[in-house]
Scaffold this motif. Structure first.
Motif, PDB file in Angstrom:
ATOM      1  N   ALA A 230       1.579   3.068   3.238  1.00  0.00           N
ATOM      2  CA  ALA A 230       0.569   2.752   2.218  1.00  0.00           C
ATOM      3  C   ALA A 230      -0.763   2.384   2.857  1.00  0.00           C
ATOM      4  O   ALA A 230      -1.834   2.766   2.345  1.00  0.00           O
ATOM      5  CB  ALA A 230       1.070   1.610   1.335  1.00  0.00           C
ATOM      6  N   SER A 231      -0.730   1.654   3.957  1.00  0.00           N
ATOM      7  CA  SER A 231      -1.960   1.265   4.641  1.00  0.00           C
ATOM      8  C   SER A 231      -2.717   2.484   5.142  1.00  0.00           C
ATOM      9  O   SER A 231      -3.948   2.575   5.009  1.00  0.00           O
ATOM     10  CB  SER A 231      -1.637   0.329   5.810  1.00  0.00           C
ATOM     11  OG  SER A 231      -1.076  -0.880   5.366  1.00  0.00           O
ATOM     12  N   VAL A 232      -1.979   3.428   5.725  1.00  0.00           N
ATOM     13  CA  VAL A 232      -2.610   4.650   6.227  1.00  0.00           C
ATOM     14  C   VAL A 232      -3.160   5.468   5.067  1.00  0.00           C
ATOM     15  O   VAL A 232      -4.314   5.931   5.092  1.00  0.00           O
ATOM     16  CB  VAL A 232      -1.599   5.476   7.045  1.00  0.00           C
ATOM     17  CG1 VAL A 232      -2.189   6.849   7.390  1.00  0.00           C
ATOM     18  CG2 VAL A 232      -1.213   4.738   8.315  1.00  0.00           C
ATOM     19  N   GLU A 233      -2.344   5.664   4.024  1.00  0.00           N
ATOM     20  CA  GLU A 233      -2.777   6.463   2.879  1.00  0.00           C
ATOM     21  C   GLU A 233      -4.022   5.869   2.212  1.00  0.00           C
ATOM     22  O   GLU A 233      -4.973   6.591   1.883  1.00  0.00           O
ATOM     23  CB  GLU A 233      -1.645   6.560   1.858  1.00  0.00           C
ATOM     24  CG  GLU A 233      -0.487   7.434   2.320  1.00  0.00           C
ATOM     25  CD  GLU A 233       0.708   7.358   1.391  1.00  0.00           C
ATOM     26  OE1 GLU A 233       1.468   8.341   1.348  1.00  0.00           O
ATOM     27  OE2 GLU A 233       0.900   6.312   0.732  1.00  0.00           O
ATOM     28  N   ASN A 234      -4.019   4.557   2.028  1.00  0.00           N
ATOM     29  CA  ASN A 234      -5.148   3.917   1.366  1.00  0.00           C
ATOM     30  C   ASN A 234      -6.418   4.009   2.214  1.00  0.00           C
ATOM     31  O   ASN A 234      -7.508   4.297   1.707  1.00  0.00           O
ATOM     32  CB  ASN A 234      -4.812   2.452   1.094  1.00  0.00           C
ATOM     33  CG  ASN A 234      -5.865   1.753   0.256  1.00  0.00           C
ATOM     34  OD1 ASN A 234      -6.224   2.229  -0.818  1.00  0.00           O
ATOM     35  ND2 ASN A 234      -6.374   0.628   0.745  1.00  0.00           N
ATOM     36  N   GLY A 235      -6.264   3.785   3.514  1.00  0.00           N
ATOM     37  CA  GLY A 235      -7.422   3.852   4.406  1.00  0.00           C
ATOM     38  C   GLY A 235      -8.012   5.249   4.496  1.00  0.00           C
ATOM     39  O   GLY A 235      -9.238   5.426   4.411  1.00  0.00           O
TER      40      GLY A 235
END
Length: 337
Positions: A230-235
């Motif tokens: 989720a952190s990668v996708e959101n960033g």
């Protein structure tokens, strides 16, 4: 995969950290010992008799595996504790005689540890075999017969899965709105996220876990892995939007690839990605007997807290969690954010 406990400290510790397996082993193996302060203890002389080896053999392993045995409960009694312990025992099973100022003792856990490393003893070999059988039975009993979805027994799984679902939508919307490419982009960039987080694409991950084509890979992922994804996708989604709006056009393939390349070395992402890799590699080997070869450098023994999280009383099936009003309240708060 076959386990050789004599050569694998990791496999030994994964068993010795499993409180539920230890309780069943103590009940079924009947190794003897003496209870002192609510703990089963063994002297060196008792291990000599139990394993049918010489005292010098036990001493040899105490020297060669001193850190490991100490971690698992071997210790030296002195003073009042020694006097109390001696008062419970027949002098014949005390290593250094009744007047010794110190006495090394093995907990049940340390005794099992010795059985796992002792190659000279047929009795130790038989105990190792029994240990492996009982551990398999305990895992099957506490997980309902399978470990495919053991990740979902973590109370943090559902909130993490729901959050990741939302960030996934933001990511796919960004691919729609800001990348000049056909529908194949969704599969390509999903795999790029997976490879960035845990060094495997979706097909590799499914093969390692023996998942079928219809199985959802994300349904089997631990909460920490989902949070990293989720952190990668959101960033990436936020960066795609910002760059596309700045340029006044959709991004080209090379431009999005550059964002992923930068994310691989992003110091803000590094801790969460490394944590996800450790959790996935270690838990899948310990719980699912699945080896992620590309993550071998991240494999550690599964901590005792993880056995509590996935096998303990606080762990519950997904169905049980979904019937919990507190869990549903968490979902409502996430939905209303």
């Amino acid at each position: 995969m076959a386990k050789d406990l004599t050569t694998s400290p990791l496999d030994r510790q994964n068993i010795l950290n499993n409180r539920y397996a230890l309780e069943t082993l103590e009940e079924h193996l009947g190794l003897g010992g003496t209870y002192y302060e609510e703990e089963l203890l063994f002297t060196k002389q008792q291990l000599v008799e139990l394993f049918g080896v010489s005292e010098s053999t036990i001493e040899k392993y105490l020297a060669s595996h001193s850190d490991e045995l100490s971690t698992n409960g071997y210790r030296v009694l002195r003073g009042a504790k020694l006097r109390e312990f001696k008062g419970l025992m027949d002098v014949s099973v005390i290593d250094y005689g009744n007047k010794s100022p110190a006495l090394g003792v093995f907990t049940f856990r340390a005794t099992l540890n010795m059985a796992m490393v002792l190659v000279e003893s047929d009795r130790a070999r038989a105990i190792r075999s029994r240990i492996l059988d009982i551990v398999i039975d305990v895992m099957a009993e506490r997980t309902g017969g399978h470990t495919k979805y053991i990740n979902q027994r973590d109370g943090n799984y559902l909130p993490a899965a729901y959050q990741e679902f939302n960030y996934r939508k933001a990511f796919t919307d960004a691919l729609d709105n800001y990348l000049e490419m056909g529908k194949v982009k969704y599969g390509i960039y999903t795999n790029k996220v997976y490879q960035l987080v845990f060094c495997e694409n979706a097909q590799e991950y499914k093969q390692i876990l023996s998942l079928s084509k219809k199985d959802s890979a994300r349904d089997t992922m631990y909460a920490e892995v989902l949070k990293a994804i989720a952190s990668v996708e959101n960033g990436i989604a936020a960066q795609m939007q910002a760059q596309s709006e700045q340029l006044g056009r959709k991004l080209k393939l090379a431009e999005v690839d550059a964002l992923f390349n930068a994310a691989e070395t992003n110091p803000f992402l590094k801790p969460i990605i490394e944590d996800a890799r450790v959790k996935m590699a270690s838990r899948d080997l310990g719980f699912r007997d699945a080896l992620h070869q590309k993550l071998e450098a991240y494999i550690q023994s599964v901590p005792e807290s993880d056995f509590e999280k996935f096998l303990g009383e606080a762990s519950r099936s997904l169905e049980q969690q979904l019937s919990d009003p507190e869990i549903l309240a968490v979902f409502k708060r996430l939905k209303d954010r």
